[in-house]
Design an enzyme around this catalytic site. Structure first.
Site, PDB file in Angstrom:
ATOM      1  N   ARG A 342     -74.054  25.532  34.766  1.00  0.00           N
ATOM      2  CA  ARG A 342     -75.357  26.165  34.525  1.00  0.00           C
ATOM      3  C   ARG A 342     -75.196  27.675  34.571  1.00  0.00           C
ATOM      4  NH1 ARG A 342     -81.082  24.750  37.513  1.00  0.00           N
ATOM      5  NH2 ARG A 342     -79.930  25.308  39.407  1.00  0.00           N
ATOM      6  N   ASP A 636     -83.903  25.891  47.163  1.00  0.00           N
ATOM      7  CA  ASP A 636     -83.224  26.880  46.329  1.00  0.00           C
ATOM      8  C   ASP A 636     -84.291  27.827  45.783  1.00  0.00           C
ATOM      9  OD1 ASP A 636     -84.459  25.596  44.210  1.00  0.00           O
ATOM     10  OD2 ASP A 636     -82.615  24.971  43.221  1.00  0.00           O
TER      11      ASP A 636
END
Length: 731
Positions: A342, A636
Site C-alpha cells: 500500500r 491506526d
C-alpha cells in the site's frame, strides 16, 4: 541539515539515493543514471496534475460548505442536495455497463477467497510474521484465544492444560466435519487415518473405515505411508487444510487418532503498508520501509527474535511440497502470503526528495517509483534476486488509498504507466487496488473502476476512513450522531452493499478481490468468529484481520461459506440506493444528557491520546490501544480520523466548547499515562501537557480538525513527529 544528492531538478536525501542506487537497483538491468533521470521527469511532469487534483478537492469542499451554511435553518432537502452535487460535478454520470479486463493476476486474487492481513512494513518482525501467515495452526489459534472458554477447568495457565487441549481437539474435529465431511460418521470418533488406493480413509473404531464424502477433497500427503509421522492435505472452497499426525508428540499422544494439529491455509494475501499503519515522516523512515520491502521481495529479509532465554532468526518460509494422492507426483503450494504494497495517497509530500526550490515532492509519486522498482525483485528467481518469488504471473500489486473520484484514479493509472516506462516493465504490470474509503469514490465507484479497468485487482471498503470523510464533507450541515451509532446509519449498509454490487456488475467475480474491513478488537476472537462470517456471506472474497492468529480463525469462515456461490445469488441485484448513500448522519435532535456528551468526548479524547502519543513519541503508526474501558482496539490513522472529526464537528456546532475538549484531554491524559505505566520508555503527558508534543498534537487534531484537508490527520501528525524527532536530536 539533510545531506542531499542533486539529480536534475531534484535534491534526493543521501540515505534514499544510496539505498536505491546501491541496493534496490542491484540485480536489475536498470542503469542508475537512466533510472534517476526517469524519476526526475516523472516528478516534473506529474506534480502539477497532482496539485490540480488537490485543488479540486478543496474547491468542491468549499462549495459544499457554503451550500450547507446557506441552509442552516430549516430541514435538509435531499432532492435539492442531490441536484446541487450533480451540478458541481461531485456526482458524475454513470459510465454504463462494462467488464474489467485486468490480465495476468495470481490465483490468490482471482479465485481464492480468504483472509487478508495488513501490516506496517517498517516493522520487519511484523512483516515476516504476516508473510509467513499463509499457513497457521488452528490448534494454537484456538488454544490461545477466547474462542475456547475457560469454563470447566479449561484455563490457559502457564503450562499445557489437557482439559483445554481436549476442547481444542473437539472444536477442530467439528470444523473438519463441516469442511471435509466423511461419507458417514464424524471425525470426533476417528481413531486412525490411512491412504488406500489413493484415497483417505478414516477409522471410526472397531476397524470400521470410511472415506470422504467428496473424495476429490484429498489432494496430497507428506511422509512415508505407514510412518507414524505424516500429514494429509485436503482442499475445500479453494483453501487447504493439513491434518498433521504424530502419535509421539505431546498433543498427538493425547489424541486417539494421533493428530497433533490441524493447519489451515490462512492469510492468502497480505498488504505491506506504507500508509495508515506506519509513521514515516522523513527519508530515514522511508528507507527503513523500502529496505524491508526489498527483503520481502528478494526473499532474504530476516529478524533476530528473542523468546524467553532463546534467540532465533526468523526468515521467510519456503514453499510446501506434497505427494499427490496416487503417490506418483508432487504438488507444490506457496509457503507465503501473496504480497500487496500500500502506497500513500495523493495528499502528502515528504522531504526524502525536494525540488530545486526546496519544495517537498509528493510522497505518492515517490512510493509508486520506489515500491514498483523494488517489487521487480519479487517477479523472478535468480542468484541476484533470491529463490523466492512473490507473483507467479509477473504482476506487482499496489493498493492506492484515499482517492476521491474517477479523475484521481485515472491519475494513478497514468502514474503507474509512467513508472512502468521508467522501469522497463510491460504496460499494466503494476496493478491497482482501489480503497473505497472516500465519499466521492463511493458515489462514483463504477466510474472509478472504469478508469482502471485494465489494472484493478481489488476494491475494499474501509468503514472508519469513510466515516471520517462523511463527517468532514458535511461538517457545516449540523451536528453528527455519536460515533457508536454510525454503523446503524442507512448510508453504511448502502455503502457496504454497493461495493459488492458494483464489483459484481463490473466482472470482479473470478477476476479481482472484493474486500471488507478490519476486525479491530484484537483480543475478542470469539466475537470475531461469531460475527465476521457476515463478510463472506455478504460477498466479500477477502476481509482484513489484525493478526496471523485472527487470519487462521477467519479462514474457517471461507470453508463455511462458498463466496463464489454467494456471487451467483447476488449477481444482477442492486441493493443500495443513491438516496441512502447521500443520507447525512445528522443528529435528529440534540437530546443527549450532559453525562452522555461527556462520555462521548472522553471516549474520543482517550482514543486520540492513546494512539497519538505512540505515533509522536515512538514513531508507531499502528497500536493495540486500550479504550476507556480497557478493551484493546487496533488503532491506526483511520480510527484517529473519525474520532477527531466527530469532536471537531461537535465543536463547530456548539454541542461542546473548546474548554470541554481541553478539560477532557487533560483528564484522559492521566488515564492514558496509567495505561502505559509499565512501559519504561513512555513519557507521561498529564504532568506537563503544555510541554508534551504528543498532547499538543492530539489537541490540535481536534481544535483544528474542521480545517484539515478532508479531515486527514497526516499533516498535523507529520509536522509534530518531525518536531519531536528534532527535539530529541537537539537534546
Amino acid at each position: 541539515m539533510t545531506d542531499r544528492v542533486t539529480v536534475g531538478n531534484l535534491r534526493v536525501a543521501r540515505a534514499l539515493y544510496d539505498f536505491i542506487t546501491d541496493e534496490a537497483l542491484a540485480g536489475t538491468d536498470l542503469d542508475p543514471d537512466s533510472f534517476w533521470s526517469g524519476v526526475d521527469k516523472v516528478v516534473t511532469d506529474l506534480t502539477p496534475r497532482n496539485q490540480e487534483l488537490l485543488a479540486r478537492r478543496d474547491d468542491l469542499q468549499a462549495q459544499i460548505d457554503k451550500w450547507h451554511r446557506q441552509r442552516a435553518i430549516g430541514p435538509h432537502d435531499a432532492d435539492e442536495y442531490k441536484q446541487f452535487l450533480t451540478e458541481i460535478g461531485y456526482l458524475e454520470p454513470d459510465p454504463g455497463d462494462f467488464t474489467i479486463t485486468t490480465a495476468g493476476v495470481d490465483d490468490e486474487i482471482t479465485t481464492t477467497a480468504g483472509p487478508q492481513l495488513v501490516v506496517p512494513v517498517l516493522n520487519a518482525r511484523f512483516a515476516l510474521n504476516a508473510a509467513n501467515a499463509r499457513w497457521g495452526s488452528l490448534y494454537d489459534a484456538l488454544y490461545g484465544t477466547d474462542v475456547i472458554s475457560d469454563e470447566d477447568g479449561a484455563e490457559k495457565g502457564t503450562s499445557y492444560n489437557r482439559v483445554r487441549g481436549d476442547k481444542v481437539i473437539a472444536y477442530a474435529r467439528e470444523f473438519l466435519d463441516g469442511a471435509a465431511p466423511l461419507a458417514s460418521g464424524s471425525y470426533a470418533d476417528a481413531t486412525g487415518f490411512r491412504i488406500e488406493d489413493g484415497q483417505v480413509q478414516v477409522e471410526l473404531g472397531d476397524d470400521q473405515w470410511v472415506g470422504l464424502a467428496g473424495p476429490d477433497q484429498f489432494v496430497g500427503y507428506t511422509g512415508e505411508l505407514g510412518s507414524p509421522q505424516w500429514s494429509i492435505l485436503l482442499r475445500n472452497n479453494g483453501l487447504h487444510i493439513e491434518i498433521l499426525i504424530d502419535p509421539d508428540s505431546p498433543v498427538g499422544s493425547t489424541d486417539k487418532a494421533g493428530v497433533k494439529d490441524v493447519v489451515l491455509e490462512s492469510a492468502v494475501t497480505t498488504i505491506m503498508d506504507f500508509e495508515d499503519s506506519v509513521a514515516a515522516v522523513d527519508a530515514e523512515d522511508k528507507v527503513l520501509g523500502y529496505r524491508n520491502w526489498l527483503g520481502l521481495n528478494r526473499g532474504d529479509l530476516s529478524e533476530e527474535v528473542s523468546k524467553g532465554d532463546k534467540t532465533f532468526t526468523r526468515v521467510l518460509n519456503p514453499d510446501r511440497t506434497y505427494t499427490t494422492p496416487d503417490g506418483s507426483g508432487e504438488l507444490t503450494l506457496p509457503g507465503r502470503s501473496l504480497l500487496f504494497v500500500r502506497n500513500v495517497g495523493h495528499l502528502m509530500t515528504n522531504d526524502a526528495i525536494t525540488d530545486a526550490e526546496g519544495n517537498e515532492v509528493f510522497e505518492g509519486i515517490q512510493d509508486a517509483l520506489f515500491t514498483g522498482l523494488i517489487a521487480m525483485h519479487g517477479l523472478k528467481e535468480s542468484d541476484a534476486n533470491g529463490p523466492l518469488r512473490n507473483s507467479r504471473t509477473g504482476s506487482v500489486y499496489i493498493v492506492k488509498p484515499k482517492m476521491h473520484g474517477p479523475a484521481e484514479v485515472a491519475y494513478t493509472v497514468d502514474l503507474f504507466s509512467r513508472v512502468e516506462d521508467v522501469l522497463g516493465l510491460p504496460q499494466n504490470t503494476l496493478k491497482v487496488g482501489i480503497m473505497d474509503e472516500e465519499r466521492r469514490t463511493t458515489l462514483n465507484l463504477k466510474a472509478c473502476i472504469k478508469a482502471a479497468a485494465d489494472r484493478v485487482v481489488f476494491i475494499n471498503t474501509g468503514f472508519l476512513d469513510r466515516t471520517g470523510d462523511e463527517i468532514h464533507t458535511s461538517m457545516e450541515a449540523g451536528p453528527m450522531i455519536r460515533k457508536g451509532a454510525m454503523k446503524s446509519q442507512p448510508w453504511i449498509k448502502a455503502y457496504e452493499d454497493q461495493n459488492v454490487d458494483v464489483g459484481l456488475a463490473t466482472g470482479f467475480s473470478g477476476r479481482a478481490q472484493i474486500g471488507k474491513g478490519m476486525w479491530a478488537m484484537t483480543d475478542l476472537m470469539a466475537d470475531m468468529v461469531e460475527q465476521k462470517i457476515g463478510q463472506p456471506k455478504a460477498g466479500a472474497t477477502t476481509a482484513w484481520v489484525p493478526s496471523p492468529t485472527a487470519a487462521t480463525l477467519h479462514a474457517m469462515h471461507y470453508h463455511q461459506v462458498d463466496v463464489y456461490a454467494v456471487h451467483k445469488e447476488l449477481e444482477g441485484k442492486q441493493r443500495a440506493s443513491l438516496d441512502d448513500l447521500l443520507t447525512i448522519p445528522l443528529a435528529k435532535e440534540l437530546a443527549w444528557a450532559p453525562e452522555e456528551i461527556r462520555e462521548e468526548v472522553d471516549n474520543n479524547c482517550q482514543s486520540i491520546l492513546g494512539y497519538v502519543v505512540r505515533w509522536i513519541d515512538a514513531g508507531v503508526g499502528c497500536s493495540k490501544v486500550p479504550d476507556i474501558h480497557d478493551i484493546a482496539l487496533m488503532e491506526d490513522r483511520a480510527t484517529l480520523r473519525i474520532s477527531s472529526q466527530l469532536l471537531a464537528n461537535w465543536l463547530r456546532h456548539g454541542v461542546i466548547t473548546e474548554e470541554d475538549v481541553k478539560t477532557s484531554l487533560r483528564r484522559m491524559a492521566a488515564v492514558v499515562d496509567e495505561q502505559n505505566a509499565k512501559d519504561p520508555d513512555f513519557k507521561p503527558m498529564a504532568t506537563d501537557p503544555d510541554s508534551s508534543i504528543a498532547f499538543q498534537a492530539a489537541q490540535e487534531l481536534i481544535l483544528a480538525g474542521g480545517t484539515q484537508p478532508s479531515g486527514y490527520t497526516e499533516p498535523i501528525l507529520h509536522r509534530r513527529r518531525r518536531e519531536y524527532k528534532a527535539s530529541v536530536a537537539g537534546a
